[in-house]
Motif scaffolding. Sequence first.
Motif, PDB file in Angstrom:
ATOM      1  N   UNK A   1       0.823  -1.211   0.000  1.00 37.76           N
ATOM      2  CA  UNK A   1       0.000   0.000   0.000  1.00 37.76           C
ATOM      3  C   UNK A   1       0.856   1.259   0.000  1.00 37.76           C
ATOM      4  N   UNK A   2       1.926   1.233   0.789  1.00 38.09           N
ATOM      5  CA  UNK A   2       2.761   2.420   0.931  1.00 38.09           C
ATOM      6  C   UNK A   2       3.770   2.601  -0.203  1.00 38.09           C
ATOM      7  N   UNK A   3       3.915   1.602  -1.045  1.00 36.63           N
ATOM      8  CA  UNK A   3       4.860   1.747  -2.157  1.00 36.63           C
ATOM      9  C   UNK A   3       4.114   1.667  -3.487  1.00 36.63           C
ATOM     10  N   UNK A   4       3.735   0.491  -3.892  1.00 32.44           N
ATOM     11  CA  UNK A   4       3.121   0.297  -5.211  1.00 32.44           C
ATOM     12  C   UNK A   4       1.809   1.062  -5.379  1.00 32.44           C
ATOM     13  N   UNK A   5       0.930   0.951  -4.396  1.00 29.17           N
ATOM     14  CA  UNK A   5      -0.376   1.603  -4.526  1.00 29.17           C
ATOM     15  C   UNK A   5      -0.211   3.117  -4.474  1.00 29.17           C
ATOM     16  N   UNK A   6       0.583   3.603  -3.542  1.00 25.41           N
ATOM     17  CA  UNK A   6       0.811   5.046  -3.441  1.00 25.41           C
ATOM     18  C   UNK A   6       1.426   5.598  -4.729  1.00 25.41           C
ATOM     19  N   UNK A   7       2.384   4.883  -5.289  1.00 31.48           N
ATOM     20  CA  UNK A   7       3.015   5.326  -6.538  1.00 31.48           C
ATOM     21  C   UNK A   7       2.000   5.362  -7.676  1.00 31.48           C
ATOM     22  N   UNK A   8       1.099   4.387  -7.730  1.00 33.02           N
ATOM     23  CA  UNK A   8       0.104   4.382  -8.801  1.00 33.02           C
ATOM     24  C   UNK A   8      -0.899   5.522  -8.630  1.00 33.02           C
ATOM     25  N   UNK A   9      -1.210   5.862  -7.396  1.00 35.27           N
ATOM     26  CA  UNK A   9      -2.102   7.000  -7.155  1.00 35.27           C
ATOM     27  C   UNK A   9      -1.422   8.292  -7.598  1.00 35.27           C
ATOM     28  N   UNK A  10      -0.160   8.436  -7.236  1.00 38.96           N
ATOM     29  CA  UNK A  10       0.579   9.644  -7.597  1.00 38.96           C
ATOM     30  C   UNK A  10       0.743   9.787  -9.104  1.00 38.96           C
ATOM     31  N   UNK A  11       0.813   8.669  -9.817  1.00 35.92           N
ATOM     32  CA  UNK A  11       0.961   8.730 -11.278  1.00 35.92           C
ATOM     33  C   UNK A  11      -0.380   8.823 -11.995  1.00 35.92           C
ATOM     34  N   UNK A  12      -1.474   8.765 -11.239  1.00 36.80           N
ATOM     35  CA  UNK A  12      -2.798   8.861 -11.838  1.00 36.80           C
ATOM     36  C   UNK A  12      -3.292   7.566 -12.444  1.00 36.80           C
ATOM     37  N   UNK A  13      -2.690   6.455 -12.092  1.00 37.78           N
ATOM     38  CA  UNK A  13      -3.051   5.154 -12.667  1.00 37.78           C
ATOM     39  C   UNK A  13      -3.337   4.156 -11.548  1.00 37.78           C
ATOM     40  N   UNK A  14      -4.298   4.466 -10.710  1.00 38.32           N
ATOM     41  CA  UNK A  14      -4.532   3.684  -9.499  1.00 38.32           C
ATOM     42  C   UNK A  14      -5.550   2.561  -9.652  1.00 38.32           C
ATOM     43  N   UNK A  15      -6.341   2.574 -10.691  1.00 39.42           N
ATOM     44  CA  UNK A  15      -7.464   1.631 -10.796  1.00 39.42           C
ATOM     45  C   UNK A  15      -7.028   0.167 -10.670  1.00 39.42           C
ATOM     46  N   UNK A  16      -5.972  -0.214 -11.363  1.00 36.65           N
ATOM     47  CA  UNK A  16      -5.520  -1.609 -11.313  1.00 36.65           C
ATOM     48  C   UNK A  16      -5.093  -2.007  -9.905  1.00 36.65           C
ATOM     49  N   UNK A  17      -4.362  -1.128  -9.234  1.00 35.47           N
ATOM     50  CA  UNK A  17      -3.890  -1.423  -7.876  1.00 35.47           C
ATOM     51  C   UNK A  17      -5.060  -1.493  -6.896  1.00 35.47           C
ATOM     52  N   UNK A  18      -6.041  -0.640  -7.072  1.00 39.36           N
ATOM     53  CA  UNK A  18      -7.231  -0.675  -6.209  1.00 39.36           C
ATOM     54  C   UNK A  18      -7.962  -1.999  -6.406  1.00 39.36           C
ATOM     55  N   UNK A  19      -8.063  -2.446  -7.640  1.00 34.71           N
ATOM     56  CA  UNK A  19      -8.722  -3.732  -7.922  1.00 34.71           C
ATOM     57  C   UNK A  19      -7.949  -4.893  -7.282  1.00 34.71           C
ATOM     58  N   UNK A  20      -6.616  -4.828  -7.340  1.00 33.93           N
ATOM     59  CA  UNK A  20      -5.801  -5.865  -6.695  1.00 33.93           C
ATOM     60  C   UNK A  20      -6.069  -5.927  -5.200  1.00 33.93           C
ATOM     61  N   UNK A  21      -6.078  -4.770  -4.557  1.00 38.28           N
ATOM     62  CA  UNK A  21      -6.323  -4.719  -3.111  1.00 38.28           C
ATOM     63  C   UNK A  21      -7.736  -5.205  -2.795  1.00 38.28           C
ATOM     64  N   UNK A  22      -8.697  -4.829  -3.608  1.00 37.30           N
ATOM     65  CA  UNK A  22     -10.071  -5.292  -3.404  1.00 37.30           C
ATOM     66  C   UNK A  22     -10.143  -6.819  -3.478  1.00 37.30           C
ATOM     67  N   UNK A  23      -9.428  -7.411  -4.420  1.00 40.69           N
ATOM     68  CA  UNK A  23      -9.423  -8.873  -4.561  1.00 40.69           C
ATOM     69  C   UNK A  23      -8.784  -9.533  -3.351  1.00 40.69           C
ATOM     70  N   UNK A  24      -7.703  -8.944  -2.842  1.00 41.12           N
ATOM     71  CA  UNK A  24      -7.046  -9.487  -1.649  1.00 41.12           C
ATOM     72  C   UNK A  24      -7.978  -9.386  -0.454  1.00 41.12           C
ATOM     73  N   UNK A  25      -8.635  -8.254  -0.305  1.00 41.28           N
ATOM     74  CA  UNK A  25      -9.576  -8.075   0.816  1.00 41.28           C
ATOM     75  C   UNK A  25     -10.706  -9.099   0.746  1.00 41.28           C
ATOM     76  N   UNK A  26     -11.193  -9.370  -0.450  1.00 40.28           N
ATOM     77  CA  UNK A  26     -12.242 -10.392  -0.609  1.00 40.28           C
ATOM     78  C   UNK A  26     -11.768 -11.740  -0.077  1.00 40.28           C
ATOM     79  N   UNK A  27     -10.511 -12.094  -0.365  1.00 40.41           N
ATOM     80  CA  UNK A  27      -9.963 -13.367   0.103  1.00 40.41           C
ATOM     81  C   UNK A  27      -9.772 -13.359   1.623  1.00 40.41           C
ATOM     82  N   UNK A  28      -9.322 -12.247   2.155  1.00 41.01           N
ATOM     83  CA  UNK A  28      -9.056 -12.161   3.587  1.00 41.01           C
ATOM     84  C   UNK A  28     -10.334 -12.185   4.423  1.00 41.01           C
ATOM     85  N   UNK A  29     -11.398 -11.619   3.893  1.00 40.27           N
ATOM     86  CA  UNK A  29     -12.630 -11.469   4.663  1.00 40.27           C
ATOM     87  C   UNK A  29     -13.511 -12.716   4.612  1.00 40.27           C
ATOM     88  N   UNK A  30     -13.243 -13.635   3.714  1.00 40.79           N
ATOM     89  CA  UNK A  30     -14.059 -14.862   3.605  1.00 40.79           C
ATOM     90  C   UNK A  30     -14.083 -15.628   4.887  1.00 40.79           C
TER      91      UNK A  30
END
Length: 87
Positions: free
Chosen positions: A58-87
């Motif tokens: 979150x503090x490296x890859x996701x933050x960098x993608x937000x700063x570059x204006x290309x965050x959608x893919x990273x947000x989707x990745x985190x959402x998928x991980x959260x889905x697995x963790x919350x099951x």
Amino acid sequence: MQRDDAKLIRLLKTAGGQIEGIIRMIEDKKYCIDVSNQIMAAQAILSRVNKEVLNAHLHSCVLASIESGDAEEKVEEIAAVLDKLIK
């Protein structure tokens, strides 16, 4: 925040040692509750490692993608991980 690989490897080796110990406990027909307690201890270490890996992501890859204006893919990745963790 950078990922502390040395720390993560040390924790994973500890978990690996615990798993080897659990195998010996089962082979030696140890008390089920004692085996279960050791399994939970190994799971706790793995959860801690996963938490640290995701936090670093979150503090490296996701933050960098937000700063570059290309965050959608990273947000989707985190959402998928959260889905697995919350099951």
